[in-house]
Enzyme design. Structure first.
Site, PDB file in Angstrom:
ATOM      1  N   THR A  30       0.849  -1.205   0.000  1.00  0.00           N
ATOM      2  CA  THR A  30       0.000   0.000   0.000  1.00  0.00           C
ATOM      3  C   THR A  30       0.881   1.249   0.000  1.00  0.00           C
ATOM      4  OG1 THR A  30      -1.640  -1.250   1.240  1.00  0.00           O
ATOM      5  CG2 THR A  30      -1.979   1.107   1.119  1.00  0.00           C
ATOM      6  N   ASP A 212      -4.595  -2.654  -7.324  1.00  0.00           N
ATOM      7  CA  ASP A 212      -4.215  -3.388  -6.116  1.00  0.00           C
ATOM      8  C   ASP A 212      -4.804  -4.802  -6.170  1.00  0.00           C
ATOM      9  OD1 ASP A 212      -3.207  -3.882  -3.615  1.00  0.00           O
ATOM     10  OD2 ASP A 212      -4.754  -2.773  -2.536  1.00  0.00           O
ATOM     11  N   GLU A 213      -4.197  -5.753  -5.458  1.00  0.00           N
ATOM     12  CA  GLU A 213      -4.718  -7.140  -5.361  1.00  0.00           C
ATOM     13  C   GLU A 213      -5.024  -7.704  -6.753  1.00  0.00           C
ATOM     14  OE1 GLU A 213      -4.463  -8.496  -2.603  1.00  0.00           O
ATOM     15  OE2 GLU A 213      -5.048  -7.204  -0.942  1.00  0.00           O
ATOM     16  N   GLN A 243      -1.274 -15.400  -2.723  1.00  0.00           N
ATOM     17  CA  GLN A 243      -2.460 -15.030  -1.944  1.00  0.00           C
ATOM     18  C   GLN A 243      -3.731 -15.013  -2.806  1.00  0.00           C
ATOM     19  OE1 GLN A 243      -1.926 -12.051   1.333  1.00  0.00           O
ATOM     20  NE2 GLN A 243      -0.043 -11.581   0.264  1.00  0.00           N
ATOM     21  N   ARG A 594      -0.792 -13.557   8.603  1.00  0.00           N
ATOM     22  CA  ARG A 594      -1.497 -12.469   9.314  1.00  0.00           C
ATOM     23  C   ARG A 594      -0.791 -12.162  10.626  1.00  0.00           C
ATOM     24  NH1 ARG A 594      -2.716 -10.390   5.538  1.00  0.00           N
ATOM     25  NH2 ARG A 594      -1.579 -12.073   4.576  1.00  0.00           N
TER      26      ARG A 594
END
Length: 662
Positions: A30, A212-213, A243, A594
């Site tokens: 980010t 993004d992603e 991911q 995480r």
């Protein structure tokens, strides 16, 4: 750009063509996106309005806007196009509605409204069938499969029903001048593909794209990006093939695979330094993901120290697991002087949460449930608010469609289709169209009468809702539409009771707000959109986070309890064949990464299902993590807990607390 590593700096400065940034978990992606936006505007002379950053969630878009605002100032940041794919789609469609044959104020129907239409067309009330039909149609739309193509592709009875329903569904939406969520991307793709003038206009407006992603894009989103970037191909795609966990939602990892082929000038920058987790946690994550075939080689590393060993606890059954995890969490918090919000309990499926919720409540530990349904998202609350929205604004077409058909009052799909068509031609709302002489000639008297009766009822209620106190009008409205009887007709008794209780709670809340603030029903309806009764999801709320692994992606927690790590759960029993187990392994990888400082896994030796106990096996992913950094406890192999040791530990903790507290 101080404080950035060389790879991050390279990703920010590279502007010579298309760029893929492979950003490992916790590698500061980010920051790279926000700094690159600032670099484009401040150093490279891009106008803010010509730069677009596309995310997958409103939350991510909001966070990005805030962070860019700190770098460029909020006035400049607000000129940028930072939004989700769907918000960008809405912007394109509102501006280009005419080219697609829609009025600019077309309606966007939510999943429940669309489900109602699909149920009517397929003549089914079975919730399982309806869910499958909706999912199949949604997947076809996201893969850019037209209703006609779906009819030729249909290979089973279910797909055949879905394809015929899809054909009528598209015609119904068009007649209503309405779109569904998938159309927000599909329609711009169709528009840009067939209209060079409109396509070039948007290519010139959005001169640099950041996505993004990227691994979560579906076929439709990929086409939209290609059409927007055009021959210039000025874009930065940020993603991580490790991911990619949304194949079930239509996301296609092949979009990452084909980037180098479709853009031969593509440059790839890898971000492998992790700023989140300890060395042990990353070692375990790397070991697990190494069992998947790699699109791009990369290995996460960290300078955050070795960290605590990862614990793996075998539990007798699922009740014992919930008890053990909550006890361990309390002890850990007690010893480390941490806050509740430093902890997360993560699981594969929503149903696993219940026992943990019970244990947390028993121990009076505050918790937040992620991915849980907001009060306003419940079908019965949406039914009632559709009436309230209509009272506040008679031109609200989605509210009109929902209120006119719930409860059923003899207004059928054919009548609404004719009404939608007439309203579309005249560029007026459905409500206004119902009263027009021209429309009356298009339908039979028996179709028109129930429609006019409904509209007159709304008119009467509207008159009262803007003048009388809310606590007088709402009970009369509920009585007039006989909503309680409708629930008992539609649902089993217990479900109907629960749903009616929710409606009463909502009515009580509205009445109370009306009394306290002296507001009418119309005033309150306009503020409902802005209020969420359960809006406690505040970052400052000190509570343990309960979340599915899917909902936890992109988040991080000091201490993570990853529960139910068993064969049949993670990997899921329907995903153990070779093609699918890779996505489950990526889900495990997401769970492990995480954690910042400590990671605790647990599994059951047997699991209670209904009244029976089913034997369980630890997940293959535990063995794949490697033994070196794992500490095992519990289970058959372990002796009964030694009471004396437990008492001694408790005494030591009490003594420690006594010594530290005044």
């Amino acid at each position: 750009m101080s404080g950035l590593n060389p790879q991050q700096r390279e990703a920010i400065r590279y502007l010579d063509g298309p760029l893929l940034v492979l950003a490992g978990a916790g590698s500061g992606k980010t920051r790279v996106i926000t700094q690159k936006i600032a670099y484009l505007v401040q150093e490279c002379g891009f106008q803010p309005r010509n730069v677009a950053a596309i995310t997958f969630t409103n939350k991510a878009a909001k966070e990005m806007l805030e962070r860019v605002g700190k770098l460029l100032g909020s006035a400049t940041a607000n000129e940028l196009q930072i939004s989700t794919f769907h918000s960008l789609g809405v912007r394109i469609l509102r501006e280009e509605a005419k080219a697609l044959g829609y009025k600019p104020r077309f309606s966007i129907l939510d999943a429940a409204d669309c489900g109602g239409i699909i149920g009517d067309l397929a003549r089914t009330v079975d919730k399982g069938t309806l869910r499958r039909l909706q999912a199949t149609i949604s997947n076809w739309k996201n893969a850019l499969v037209s209703p006609e193509a779906a009819l030729t592709l249909a290979a089973s009875e279910h797909e055949n029903l879905a394809a015929h329903t899809y054909l009528s569904y598209e015609a119904t939406l068009k007649a209503y001048q309405a779109v569904d969520f998938d159309d927000l991307i599909k329609l711009p793709v169709e528009l840009f593909s067939g209209n060079a003038e409109v396509r070039e206009k948007w290519q010139n407006r959005l001169r640099y794209l950041l996505v993004d992603e990227y691994q979560d894009t579906n076929a439709c989103q990929y086409q939209l990006l290609k059409l927007l970037t055009g021959v210039r191909a000025q874009f930065t795609a940020v993603g991580d093939d490790d991911q990619a966990i949304y194949a079930w939602r239509g996301a296609d990892i092949a979009n990452l695979k084909k980037l180098p082929d479709e853009f031969p000038a593509l440059k790839v920058v890898k971000l492998e330094q992790n700023y989140r987790s300890t060395v042990r946690i990353l070692k375990a994550a790397n070991a697990v993901i190494a069992h998947n075939e790699k699109l791009f080689e990369k290995k996460l590393w960290s300078e955050l120290g070795h960290g605590d060993p990862i614990t793996v606890t075998a539990c007798r059954d699922n009740e014992a697991e919930a008890e053990t995890v909550v006890m361990k969490l309390q002890a850990h918090r007690f010893e480390n002087r941490t806050k509740f919000k430093d902890y997360a309990i993560l699981y594969r499926s929503n149903h696993q949460a219940r026992l943990f919720e019970t244990q947390l409540r028993n121990h009076k530990i505050p918790y937040l449930l992620s991915g849980g349904q907001s009060f306003f998202d419940r079908a019965e609350i949406k039914d009632i608010t559709s009436y309230l929205r209509l009272l506040a604004n008679a031109d609200d077409d989605p509210a009109f469609i929902r209120a006119a058909t719930t409860p059923k009052r003899g207004i059928g799909a054919a009548t609404l289709q004719a009404l939608g068509q007439y309203a579309g031609e005249r560029h007026i709302s459905l409500f206004a169209a119902a009263f027009q002489e021209g429309f009356a000639h298009r339908v039979q008297g028996r179709q028109l009468e129930p429609l006019l009766e409904f509209c007159r009822f709304i008119n009467r209620m509207q008159h009262r809702a803007g003048r009388e106190p809310a606590q007088q009008v709402l009970p009369d409205l509920l009585k007039a539409i006989d909503y309680e009887a409708h629930l008992y007709d539609q649902e089993e008794e217990r479900t109907a009771q629960t749903r009616w209780a929710n409606v009463l709670e909502f009515a009580e809340w509205i009445n109370k707000k009306g009394e306290e603030d002296g507001k009418t029903l119309v005033d309150l309806t306009q503020s409902i959109a802005l209020i969420n009764m359960l809006d406690k999801q505040d970052a400052d709320y000190d509570a343990v986070q309960l979340s599915t692994l899917h909902a936890a992606k992109g988040l991080e927690y000091g201490h993570v309890f990853l529960v139910g790590v068993e064969e049949g759960i993670l990997p899921h029993r329907e995903s153990t064949e070779p093609g699918k187990v890779e996505e489950e392994r990526r889900l495990m990888y997401v769970g492990i990464t995480r954690a910042q400082r400590s990671l605790h896994l647990s599994y059951c030796e047997r699991r209670k299902q209904a009244r029976d106990f089913i034997p369980s096996e630890p997940s293959r992913f535990i063995a794949e993590m490697g033994k070196e950094d794992l500490r095992f406890s519990g289970g058959k192999a372990a002796a009964e807990p030694d009471k004396a040791t437990g008492n001694a530990r408790l005494a030591a903790m009490k003594a420690m607390l006594a010594g530290k507290t005044p």
